[in-house]
Design an enzyme around this catalytic site. Structure first.
Site, mmCIF file in Angstrom:
data_model
loop_
_atom_site.group_PDB
_atom_site.id
_atom_site.type_symbol
_atom_site.label_atom_id
_atom_site.label_comp_id
_atom_site.label_asym_id
_atom_site.label_seq_id
_atom_site.Cartn_x
_atom_site.Cartn_y
_atom_site.Cartn_z
ATOM 1 N N ALA A 18 18.906 32.290 52.900
ATOM 2 C CA ALA A 18 19.721 33.679 52.810
ATOM 3 C C ALA A 18 19.310 34.368 51.472
ATOM 4 O O ALA A 18 19.602 33.640 50.453
ATOM 5 C CB ALA A 18 21.053 33.589 53.259
ATOM 6 N N GLY A 63 19.872 32.829 38.111
ATOM 7 C CA GLY A 63 21.294 32.911 38.218
ATOM 8 C C GLY A 63 22.091 31.872 37.475
ATOM 9 O O GLY A 63 21.450 31.088 36.677
ATOM 10 N N GLU A 88 41.069 35.248 40.399
ATOM 11 C CA GLU A 88 40.689 36.070 41.688
ATOM 12 C C GLU A 88 41.018 35.151 42.878
ATOM 13 O O GLU A 88 41.602 35.548 43.943
ATOM 14 C CB GLU A 88 39.220 36.467 41.820
ATOM 15 C CG GLU A 88 39.033 37.550 40.899
ATOM 16 C CD GLU A 88 37.855 38.254 40.900
ATOM 17 O OE1 GLU A 88 37.444 39.303 40.330
ATOM 18 O OE2 GLU A 88 36.958 37.625 41.913
ATOM 19 N N GLU A 110 45.147 26.381 31.098
ATOM 20 C CA GLU A 110 44.197 26.884 30.494
ATOM 21 C C GLU A 110 44.009 26.313 29.050
ATOM 22 O O GLU A 110 45.235 26.030 28.494
ATOM 23 C CB GLU A 110 44.306 28.430 30.385
ATOM 24 C CG GLU A 110 43.548 29.132 29.301
ATOM 25 C CD GLU A 110 41.976 28.938 29.513
ATOM 26 O OE1 GLU A 110 41.369 29.139 28.365
ATOM 27 O OE2 GLU A 110 41.481 29.220 30.544
ATOM 28 N N HIS A 118 45.473 65.996 41.436
ATOM 29 C CA HIS A 118 46.550 65.633 41.636
ATOM 30 C C HIS A 118 47.160 65.573 43.004
ATOM 31 O O HIS A 118 46.975 66.616 43.700
ATOM 32 C CB HIS A 118 47.587 66.499 40.871
ATOM 33 C CG HIS A 118 49.184 66.295 40.918
ATOM 34 N ND1 HIS A 118 49.532 65.053 40.189
ATOM 35 C CD2 HIS A 118 50.097 66.692 41.706
ATOM 36 C CE1 HIS A 118 50.979 64.879 40.691
ATOM 37 N NE2 HIS A 118 51.405 65.946 41.597
#
Length: 465
Positions: free
Chosen positions: A37, A143, A186, A202, A443
């Site tokens: 793909a 990438g 996310e 973290e 507005h």
């Protein structure tokens, strides 16, 4: 052996856009992709599928938490995760099919297989058959892939990366996320909205640490309301899986030992350039000490005719940054004079509310010793935001104290991912805060908050606070 003017290796947003622009500019172009793909990480296991799940989970969250206030009464709501995953797959397929169409429309030769340089101008593609091509120019756009931490075994079942998180067959009861960056937050939002308890561990003292600090503080406050827990300044020391239980061990900033238990652990500690087995050594292409391909101001490597773009070179790992670089290289090869202002490439976090930022952060301006004014406007003062019940967040504008030029815009709120484009346009034309403040904004809209924040940054008071 077929010969091409330009060969692009990698079909993510940077690669396929570079190929399209090269073809549009009259070059005979080949695009090589190792997977069946097209679209790379972004279209297949990144930007597009994650946004599909974010939207689906946001609908469910609103139905369970907000619809009643809107006068909509529903009963026995439940999550059909398999349908969400199915819809996500349909979105991905439609998008990939669109890229296939664009390749045919622009007469780009698509070759499937793993590419590796034999030398500067010859590339071997190992697919169903092994073929070789000759090329005048090459653009490396391969990438990145998820990073991990030493000693953390990713089994892709209970200890997972973002790729596996897009295809779970159940909603986690307790999801532990290692890393408080964009990807983890996310995907954590997806499952928190569906009922998971989410713990973010973290290493640093802030989430989304590369953005203006005020954004991380506000996002943390909002996500806590969705059930997130945050453990900042925690260094992960190990991950152990026993059956369906994952135990994450960590040290806090005082050296204390801490344990987190859950049924899934998402490792989201960033991404690293993917340059494996590309034959870069045979072509003579140099890498830096972080495994990125070294390029000059024209994105050309140390070898004339070989260029690199996107996640394999320095800079933010963003799809739209890769696209800009793809167009930049194509137009450079055509003898044009393109430009990219890297300071004006926006960053976005697609939680809800969304987070977006462009230009200098307040921390960077302080470090530069530059004098600036701050203008802010909260969404709770926006009529449009009140109408949609999206009153969390604000827009913050940083303007030069003497010239009023907009130096940075940072926002968290409804549709911030779209509103940030107004800031990018203004800053590309070096607009002042007063320029934007004097422009008419429809507005009621969310973008009025941008006008008000700019008005505040001029030293005049915003109108609606």
């Amino acid at each position: 052996m077929e010969k091409f003017d330009v060969t692009v290796i990698g079909s993510g947003p940077g690669g396929y856009v570079a190929a399209i622009r090269c073809a549009q500019l009259g070059m005979k172009t080949a695009l090589i992709e190792r997977y069946p793909a097209l679209g790379g990480t972004c279209l297949n296991v990144g930007c597009i599928p994650s946004k599909a799940l974010l939207d689906s989970s946001e609908h469910f969250y609103n139905a369970t938490h907000r619809f009643e206030d809107h006068g909509i009464e529903l009963k026995e709501l439940k999550v059909n995760l398999s349908q969400m995953i199915k819809r996500k797959g349909e979105v991905v397929k439609a998008t990939v099919d669109g890229i296939n169409f664009l390749m045919k429309k622009n007469k780009i030769t698509v070759l499937t297989g793993h590419a590796s340089f034999l030398d500067k101008n010859n590339i071997e593609i190992a697919g169903k058959e092994t073929i070789r091509i000759e090329t005048v120019h090459s653009i490396i756009a391969t990438g990145s892939k998820p990073s991990s931490l030493p000693g953390i075994p990713i089994d892709k079942k209970r200890v997972i990366t973002s790729t596996e998180a897009l295809n779970l067959n159940e909603v986690p009861k307790q999801l532990i996320i290692i890393g408080g960056g964009v990807i983890g937050l996310e995907l954590g939002s997806v499952y928190a909205r569906l009922g998971a308890k989410v713990s973010v561990v973290e290493f640093t003292d802030a989430i989304i640490g590369t953005m203006d600090r005020s954004l991380g503080k506000e996002l943390q406050k909002v996500l806590r309301k969705e059930g997130f827990e945050f453990f900042l300044n925690h260094k992960v020391t190990g991950v152990i899986t026993k059956g369906k239980e994952v135990t994450v061990t960590a040290e806090d900033d005082k050296g204390g030992k801490v344990e987190f238990k859950g049924d899934y652990c998402l490792v989201a500690v960033g991404r690293k350039p993917y340059t494996d087995n590309l034959g870069l050594d045979k072509a003579g292409v140099k890498l830096d000490n972080r495994g990125r391909i070294e390029t000059n101001e024209h994105l050309q490597t140390n070898i004339p005719g070989i260029y690199a773009i996107g996640d394999v070179v320095k800079g933010a790992m963003l799809a739209h940054k890769a696209e800009e670089e793809g167009v930049f290289v194509a137009e450079t090869l055509a003898g044009q004079m393109p430009h990219i202002n890297y300071n004006l490439i926006p960053g976005v976090v697609y939680t809800w509310p969304e987070v977006a930022s462009v230009g200098f952060t307040e921390e960077q301006l302080k470090e530069q010793g530059r004098k600036y004014r701050i203008g802010t406007f909260p969404f709770k003062a926006s009529g449009r935001a009140r109408a949609s019940m999206d009153t969390d967040g604000f827009i913050k504008v940083l303007a030069d104290e003497s010239t009023d030029e907009i130096l940075g815009v940072h926002m968290i709120g409804p549709r911030a991912a779209d509103i940030i484009a107004e800031a990018v346009v203004a800053m590309e034309f070096r607009a002042s805060a007063e320029d934007v403040a004097r422009m008419s904004h429809a507005h009621p809209t969310y973008t009025e908050a941008m006008k008000e924040a700019c008005l505040d940054a001029t030293g005049k008071r915003a109108l609606h606070i």
